[in-house]
Design a protein around this motif. Structure first.
Motif, PDB file in Angstrom:
ATOM      1  N   UNK A 133      11.863  -0.056  -1.210  1.00 58.94           N
ATOM      2  CA  UNK A 133      11.374   1.312  -1.085  1.00 58.94           C
ATOM      3  C   UNK A 133      10.135   1.544  -1.935  1.00 58.94           C
ATOM      4  N   UNK A 134      10.120   0.989  -3.134  1.00 62.56           N
ATOM      5  CA  UNK A 134       8.951   1.148  -4.005  1.00 62.56           C
ATOM      6  C   UNK A 134       7.710   0.514  -3.384  1.00 62.56           C
ATOM      7  N   UNK A 135       7.887  -0.667  -2.794  1.00 61.72           N
ATOM      8  CA  UNK A 135       6.756  -1.337  -2.151  1.00 61.72           C
ATOM      9  C   UNK A 135       6.175  -0.465  -1.051  1.00 61.72           C
ATOM     10  N   UNK A 136       7.046   0.052  -0.188  1.00 64.26           N
ATOM     11  CA  UNK A 136       6.571   0.841   0.943  1.00 64.26           C
ATOM     12  C   UNK A 136       5.973   2.162   0.490  1.00 64.26           C
ATOM     13  N   UNK A 137       6.596   2.815  -0.490  1.00 57.29           N
ATOM     14  CA  UNK A 137       6.022   4.081  -0.970  1.00 57.29           C
ATOM     15  C   UNK A 137       4.633   3.856  -1.559  1.00 57.29           C
ATOM     16  N   UNK A 138       4.432   2.734  -2.228  1.00 54.55           N
ATOM     17  CA  UNK A 138       3.101   2.428  -2.775  1.00 54.55           C
ATOM     18  C   UNK A 138       2.106   2.180  -1.652  1.00 54.55           C
ATOM     19  N   UNK A 139       2.531   1.476  -0.615  1.00 54.71           N
ATOM     20  CA  UNK A 139       1.644   1.230   0.525  1.00 54.71           C
ATOM     21  C   UNK A 139       1.203   2.545   1.168  1.00 54.71           C
ATOM     22  N   UNK A 140       2.121   3.481   1.312  1.00 52.63           N
ATOM     23  CA  UNK A 140       1.748   4.771   1.915  1.00 52.63           C
ATOM     24  C   UNK A 140       0.736   5.499   1.050  1.00 52.63           C
ATOM     25  N   UNK A 141       0.846   5.370  -0.257  1.00 53.99           N
ATOM     26  CA  UNK A 141      -0.116   6.025  -1.151  1.00 53.99           C
ATOM     27  C   UNK A 141      -1.509   5.425  -1.025  1.00 53.99           C
ATOM     28  N   UNK A 142      -1.580   4.194  -0.548  1.00 51.41           N
ATOM     29  CA  UNK A 142      -2.877   3.565  -0.309  1.00 51.41           C
ATOM     30  C   UNK A 142      -3.297   3.661   1.150  1.00 51.41           C
ATOM     31  N   UNK A 143      -2.651   4.532   1.881  1.00 55.66           N
ATOM     32  CA  UNK A 143      -3.078   4.824   3.245  1.00 55.66           C
ATOM     33  C   UNK A 143      -2.708   3.797   4.278  1.00 55.66           C
ATOM     34  N   UNK A 144      -1.775   2.890   3.980  1.00 53.38           N
ATOM     35  CA  UNK A 144      -1.397   1.859   4.944  1.00 53.38           C
ATOM     36  C   UNK A 144      -0.598   2.490   6.077  1.00 53.38           C
ATOM     37  N   UNK A 145      -1.071   2.318   7.281  1.00 51.15           N
ATOM     38  CA  UNK A 145      -0.391   2.868   8.456  1.00 51.15           C
ATOM     39  C   UNK A 145       0.193   1.785   9.350  1.00 51.15           C
ATOM     40  N   UNK A 197       5.557 -10.981  -8.194  1.00 57.06           N
ATOM     41  CA  UNK A 197       6.229  -9.817  -8.747  1.00 57.06           C
ATOM     42  C   UNK A 197       7.539 -10.260  -9.393  1.00 57.06           C
ATOM     43  N   UNK A 198       7.766  -9.850 -10.620  1.00 55.99           N
ATOM     44  CA  UNK A 198       8.973 -10.285 -11.333  1.00 55.99           C
ATOM     45  C   UNK A 198       9.823  -9.124 -11.843  1.00 55.99           C
ATOM     46  N   UNK A 199       9.275  -7.919 -11.891  1.00 57.77           N
ATOM     47  CA  UNK A 199       9.994  -6.756 -12.410  1.00 57.77           C
ATOM     48  C   UNK A 199       9.952  -5.656 -11.353  1.00 57.77           C
ATOM     49  N   UNK A 200      11.097  -5.215 -10.882  1.00 57.08           N
ATOM     50  CA  UNK A 200      11.147  -4.241  -9.802  1.00 57.08           C
ATOM     51  C   UNK A 200      10.433  -2.951 -10.168  1.00 57.08           C
ATOM     52  N   UNK A 201      10.638  -2.446 -11.350  1.00 51.77           N
ATOM     53  CA  UNK A 201      10.037  -1.169 -11.746  1.00 51.77           C
ATOM     54  C   UNK A 201       8.518  -1.234 -11.806  1.00 51.77           C
ATOM     55  N   UNK A 202       7.986  -2.441 -11.991  1.00 43.40           N
ATOM     56  CA  UNK A 202       6.529  -2.597 -12.091  1.00 43.40           C
ATOM     57  C   UNK A 202       5.885  -2.950 -10.753  1.00 43.40           C
ATOM     58  N   UNK A 203       6.681  -3.052  -9.703  1.00 49.26           N
ATOM     59  CA  UNK A 203       6.142  -3.436  -8.396  1.00 49.26           C
ATOM     60  C   UNK A 203       5.017  -2.517  -7.919  1.00 49.26           C
ATOM     61  N   UNK A 204       5.116  -1.188  -8.078  1.00 46.16           N
ATOM     62  CA  UNK A 204       4.008  -0.320  -7.663  1.00 46.16           C
ATOM     63  C   UNK A 204       2.694  -0.641  -8.370  1.00 46.16           C
ATOM     64  N   UNK A 205       2.757  -1.001  -9.637  1.00 41.94           N
ATOM     65  CA  UNK A 205       1.526  -1.330 -10.362  1.00 41.94           C
ATOM     66  C   UNK A 205       0.924  -2.633  -9.849  1.00 41.94           C
ATOM     67  N   UNK A 206       1.775  -3.588  -9.498  1.00 42.43           N
ATOM     68  CA  UNK A 206       1.289  -4.854  -8.940  1.00 42.43           C
ATOM     69  C   UNK A 206       0.587  -4.612  -7.608  1.00 42.43           C
ATOM     70  N   UNK A 207       1.199  -3.801  -6.748  1.00 44.45           N
ATOM     71  CA  UNK A 207       0.605  -3.523  -5.440  1.00 44.45           C
ATOM     72  C   UNK A 207      -0.705  -2.758  -5.585  1.00 44.45           C
TER      73      UNK A 207
END
Length: 584
Positions: free
Chosen positions: A8-20, A132-142
């Motif tokens: 969910x974090x990965x996808x929410x970050x993608x939406x914030x970067x306009x990925x459609x 990616x090694x830490x789930x909570x930091x996944x948005x920062x990696x993306x």
């Protein structure tokens, strides 16, 4: 406490970067991402090969100018992404590739879809590769991945996604989400350098401009056209910038090779060359000086300083994005008088386009050399140029096939010509057409491909049908690898071809089996009706045209080089084909 998964974090970050849109091929490691993406309204375009997914994402990026996104499952899925990743690396296409991976704790335990270090495979062909090694930091990696992919010299980034990082859940309050809006301002030119540019262009007698992707992303077409009109000079393009000046405009100079053609024909060479957002390499003549004369004063503008001066000395290097550079030059030259007549006018006249007349005045005619009335590739290209809708996006694939259409097609704007880059990868055309059609659903998309190239990704007709993408694939079916055949003829003499023949295969029947509209064209007079029926079908189509590749495309003669004159130099050195004038 609200728990949220890495998926969910990965996808929410993608939406914030306009990925459609995400281009992919199913793999169980990524099911959590797919479910989250669909819940978020992101479109999934699944292809029949991971390589096709990577190329489709590139076609999307080349049309939109945004970052393309592709992902693949672990193991063989990731290795199948290697070719499109390398292609994006060579051509500077902004891409983020995601690869699923085994859980971190099983990294060396040989679990399913494993056995090698995926990160090490990607590290040499990306701007940045990271696990990616830490789930909570996944948005920062993306977020970091998108910033690196699109800023500076665009290019691919690869992110390895271990499944335990994706499926683990964390407290949403422990996560800092990026806003996706940060875009550093592009580098701007120094005023002193701009004054020198204006002086060089004012004093030039035979100036020329070479444009590349940096002139198109962001779009600098209006400023470039104004500069060309004010300075009365030719603008030359490559596959990435074709159409930035209308090909029927008097300032359209054709491809870079036109500089060499004018020099051979008239003995006159450019004295000042302005390079805008293009890299020095094969397309600019390499080290030979055949395109950019050794004696020319060269101005190179690029957002990345290390690209300036590749392979030759540059008289004036400017680290800047093309758009602010052109605006600065236009402002600084507002009161400057540029010679419009005399030698400069005669110089420009050598590049005056005749493309529209050539395309409009070329009715379907049979080859004079073939009693069966088969079309020639050049004749087929003229028909395509004459009959295609005005707003068509052309996607090219093959060795000689793209060159025939390049010589006659007319374009009124950029981002409507997607051709090969430095790697010259066969088979990228059909999947890139998938991405182009997804990116521009209201535009006609024609994939003009050789029969050899189409064989790599023939299964993507299924992708077109399933996703209702009305791409029209026109196959130049000359029953062989024409560039290879003609290259062998030039090097070894006729009758000594090796593994370069193909059968007159019915690619149309394969397309029809997948559910596409299909036409088989054996004579030139059949093509116009076939194309109209394909357009009227409103869906994906294949027009399989039998041709007779008797003529050697000029691009093949250029690639073969001096070895066509004999295998050895007068002093006994061996000539090397498919390289600049090289003898060893």
């Amino acid at each position: 406490m609200t728990l949220i998964s890495g998926n969910q974090l990965l996808v929410e970050t993608l939406t914030r970067f306009g990925v459609s849109t995400i281009f992919t091929l199913h793999g169980g490691h990524l099911d959590g991402v797919y479910r989250s993406a669909l819940d978020a309204g992101i479109r999934l375009i699944d292809t029949r090969h991971e390589q096709a997914a990577g190329f489709a994402a590139q076609g999307w990026a080349k049309v939109t100018g945004d970052v393309g996104v592709a992902m693949a499952t672990a193991g063989g899925g990731v290795t199948n992404l290697v070719t499109p990743v390398a292609n994006a690396w060579a051509d500077g296409v902004p891409m983020v590739f995601f690869g699923a991976a085994a859980p971190l704790r099983d990294f060396d335990a040989l679990p399913v879809n494993s056995g090698y270090d995926q990160l090490s495979v990607m590290s040499g062909i990306t701007k940045w590769s990271h696990r990616a090694t830490v789930t909570a930091l996944l948005p920062q990696v993306v977020a970091r991945a998108f910033q690196i992919a699109r800023e500076g010299k665009p290019g691919p980034v690869y992110i390895d996604l271990p499944t335990d990082v994706l499926f683990a859940r964390v407290d949403s309050e422990d996560v800092v989400m990026p806003n996706g809006a940060l875009r550093p301002s592009p580098p701007a030119p120094d005023p002193t350098a701009i004054a020198e540019v204006v002086r060089l262009l004012r004093d030039a007698k035979r100036p020329a401009v070479l444009t590349g992707a940096g002139s198109v992303f962001p779009d600098a077409a209006a400023e470039l056209r104004e500069l060309a009109t004010r300075l009365n000079l030719p603008v030359l393009t490559n596959n990435k910038s074709k159409g930035i000046v209308s090909t029927t405009n008097r300032h359209a100079g054709g491809s870079y090779g036109a500089l060499a053609g004018v020099a051979r024909r008239t003995g006159r060479q450019a004295d000042v060359v302005l390079i805008l957002g293009a890299r020095l390499g094969l397309n600019t003549g390499g080290r030979r000086g055949s395109v950019i004369p050794e004696g020319a004063r060269v101005i190179q503008v690029d957002t990345v300083a290390e690209e300036i001066g590749r392979m030759r000395d540059i008289d004036l290097g400017i680290t800047s994005a093309v758009l602010p550079f052109l605006r600065a030059v236009l402002d600084a030259s507002a009161g400057v008088s540029f010679a419009a007549g005399g030698e400069r006018a005669a110089w420009l006249a050598e590049f005056t386009p005749k493309l529209a007349a050539a395309a409009a005045g070329s009715p379907p005619t049979a080859s004079n050399n073939n009693a069966n009335a088969l079309e020639t590739p050049a004749g087929l290209a003229r028909q395509v140029a004459r009959l295609a809708p005005a707003d068509t996006i052309f996607v090219l694939d093959g060795g000689e096939t793209p060159a025939w259409l390049d010589a006659v097609v007319s374009l009124e704007e950029p981002r409507r010509w997607i051709g090969h880059g430095y790697m010259g990868i066969m088979g990228e055309g059909l999947p890139q057409a998938v991405g182009a059609q997804v990116a521009s659903p209201d535009s006609p998309v024609i994939c003009f491909t050789g029969d050899g190239a189409l064989g790599f990704t023939l299964g993507e007709f299924d992708t077109l049908v399933r996703h209702k993408l009305p791409v029209i694939v026109i196959v130049n079916n000359d029953r062989g690898w024409a560039m290879s055949q003609h290259g062998q003829d030039l090097i070894y003499g006729k009758g000594r071809r090796m593994i370069s023949d193909l059968a007159p295969s019915r690619y149309d029947l394969v397309a029809a089996a997948f559910g596409a509209h299909a036409e088989f064209v054996e004579e030139p007079s059949q093509f116009e009706g076939a194309l109209q029926r394909a357009l009227d079908s409103g869906g994906p189509a294949c027009i399989n045209v039998l041709t007779d590749a008797m003529d050697i495309a000029p691009v093949t003669r250029r690639f073969v080089g001096e070895i066509a004159d004999g295998p050895h130099t007068p002093t006994g050195l061996a000539r090397v084909p498919y390289a600049e004038s090289l003898a060893v």
